[in-house]
Design a protein around this motif. Structure first.
Motif, PDB file in Angstrom:
ATOM      1  N   ASP A 196       4.323   5.758   8.047  1.00  0.00           N
ATOM      2  CA  ASP A 196       4.646   5.790   6.621  1.00  0.00           C
ATOM      3  C   ASP A 196       6.082   6.257   6.391  1.00  0.00           C
ATOM      4  O   ASP A 196       6.787   5.736   5.515  1.00  0.00           O
ATOM      5  N   LYS A 206      -3.772  12.480   6.607  1.00  0.00           N
ATOM      6  CA  LYS A 206      -3.423  11.393   7.500  1.00  0.00           C
ATOM      7  C   LYS A 206      -3.093  11.936   8.881  1.00  0.00           C
ATOM      8  O   LYS A 206      -2.639  13.073   9.021  1.00  0.00           O
ATOM      9  N   ALA A 239       3.315  15.592   1.179  1.00  0.00           N
ATOM     10  CA  ALA A 239       2.187  14.903   1.799  1.00  0.00           C
ATOM     11  C   ALA A 239       2.163  15.032   3.315  1.00  0.00           C
ATOM     12  O   ALA A 239       1.087  15.074   3.916  1.00  0.00           O
ATOM     13  N   THR A 281       2.380   1.748  -3.366  1.00  0.00           N
ATOM     14  CA  THR A 281       1.336   2.157  -4.307  1.00  0.00           C
ATOM     15  C   THR A 281       1.084   3.653  -4.206  1.00  0.00           C
ATOM     16  O   THR A 281       0.974   4.349  -5.228  1.00  0.00           O
ATOM     17  N   ASP A 282       1.000   4.162  -2.972  1.00  0.00           N
ATOM     18  CA  ASP A 282       0.813   5.606  -2.764  1.00  0.00           C
ATOM     19  C   ASP A 282       1.981   6.392  -3.353  1.00  0.00           C
ATOM     20  O   ASP A 282       1.787   7.441  -3.990  1.00  0.00           O
ATOM     21  N   ASN A 306       1.862   6.272  -7.247  1.00  0.00           N
ATOM     22  CA  ASN A 306       0.779   7.130  -7.743  1.00  0.00           C
ATOM     23  C   ASN A 306       1.176   8.604  -7.687  1.00  0.00           C
ATOM     24  O   ASN A 306       0.852   9.374  -8.596  1.00  0.00           O
ATOM     25  N   PHE A 307       1.887   8.977  -6.618  1.00  0.00           N
ATOM     26  CA  PHE A 307       2.338  10.369  -6.509  1.00  0.00           C
ATOM     27  C   PHE A 307       3.384  10.677  -7.555  1.00  0.00           C
ATOM     28  O   PHE A 307       3.348  11.745  -8.188  1.00  0.00           O
ATOM     29  N   TYR A 344       7.899  13.328  -1.992  1.00  0.00           N
ATOM     30  CA  TYR A 344       6.548  12.862  -1.645  1.00  0.00           C
ATOM     31  C   TYR A 344       6.219  13.153  -0.185  1.00  0.00           C
ATOM     32  O   TYR A 344       5.153  13.719   0.125  1.00  0.00           O
ATOM     33  N   SER A 384      -2.871  14.261  -1.030  1.00  0.00           N
ATOM     34  CA  SER A 384      -4.049  13.702  -1.684  1.00  0.00           C
ATOM     35  C   SER A 384      -5.027  13.150  -0.657  1.00  0.00           C
ATOM     36  O   SER A 384      -6.235  13.129  -0.876  1.00  0.00           O
ATOM     37  N   SER A 395       0.826  -1.200   0.000  1.00  0.00           N
ATOM     38  CA  SER A 395       0.000   0.000   0.000  1.00  0.00           C
ATOM     39  C   SER A 395       0.862   1.253   0.000  1.00  0.00           C
ATOM     40  O   SER A 395       0.580   2.229  -0.708  1.00  0.00           O
ATOM     41  N   LEU A 396       1.947   1.210   0.771  1.00  0.00           N
ATOM     42  CA  LEU A 396       2.853   2.350   0.873  1.00  0.00           C
ATOM     43  C   LEU A 396       3.495   2.659  -0.469  1.00  0.00           C
ATOM     44  O   LEU A 396       3.532   3.816  -0.919  1.00  0.00           O
TER      45      LEU A 396
END
Length: 250
Positions: free
Chosen positions: A43, A35, A224, A18-19, A22-23, A220, A32, A15-16
């Motif tokens: 993270d 959190k 974020a 993937t984020d 995507n960024f 990132y 996005s 999942s990490l």
């Protein structure tokens, strides 16, 4: 996402990443997803572990292919005691490099001014005077004074409403390009750590691959989560690898 020891769960890293991917594919200058601080810490630690594994893997492969001497590391090891090396290499330089390459990913006149001054010092040191960032030589105050002048001029210009608005629109419209340039500049300027010859320039993409990967993560997390997160990761990475050099083996 459930906060119950996520760092030991493979699905968490999937999942990490993937984020992160995507960024990288479509960077934006704002989070996005909002959190909590706990999520951000987890993270950040997770990405730090991923980065360390990646860096060690690439470094290990380079040992079998091509491994030029890191002149910066050698110079610092010769000039500093172990404790001072940890302070300069593990704290001072990460702060300087994060200000230079990451602080202004979020537009702010003060941020841009500090980045401009730091980048001026970086280029004067590496490209003009052929010196070291941490070396106090006869060019040190020239570099410092020039950087301060650039900070003041940039801040005065950016404080003008018309210029500030133009820059804000530029950041919003062209953030993808700004992010990519910050990553490439951070990585490729590390070529100055090595002897500047044709072979090293040809190997530039591979030699600086760990720095490029680090820059994508740092950019990132800066956007974020906040500036302190990539800064702490940068410090932790440098301190870890400096400590490894103290061990009695290659």
């Amino acid at each position: 996402m459930t906060i119950s020891y996520p760092l030991i769960k493979p699905k968490y890293y999937k999942s990490l990443l993937t984020d992160l991917v995507n960024f990288i594919k479509s960077p934006i200058d704002k989070p996005s997803v909002e959190k909590s601080t706990t999520h951000k810490i987890y993270d950040t630690i997770g990405l730090f572990l991923v980065k360390v594994v990646f860096s060690i893997t690439v470094a290990s492969l380079l040992q079998f292919i091509y491994e030029p001497e890191n002149l910066t590391s050698t110079s610092m090891a010769e000039r500093f005691s172990p404790l001072l090396l940890l302070v300069v290499g593990g704290i001072v330089l990460p702060v300087f490099e994060e200000i230079t390459f990451r602080l202004s990913l979020k537009f702010n006149p003060i941020y841009l001014s500090l980045t401009s001054g730091a980048f001026t010092y970086y280029l004067l040191t590496k490209a003009v005077f052929k010196s070291r960032l941490s070396l106090i030589d006869d060019t040190f105050w020239d570099r410092i004074i020039a950087a301060i002048i650039v900070v003041l001029i940039t801040y005065i210009l950016c404080s003008r409403k018309s210029i500030r608005l133009i820059l804000q629109r530029c950041w919003e419209k062209h953030f993808r390009l700004i992010y990519y340039l910050s990553c490439i500049c951070f990585a490729w300027l590390h070529i100055f750590n090595f002897e500047l010859n044709l072979i090293n320039f040809l190997w530039l993409p591979l030699l600086t691959l760990p720095q490029l990967f680090s820059a994508t993560i740092a950019g990132y997390t800066r956007v974020a989560f906040g500036f302190q997160y990539p800064l702490l990761v940068h410090m932790s990475t440098n301190i870890l690898f400096i400590c490894l050099t103290f061990l009695p083996f290659d």
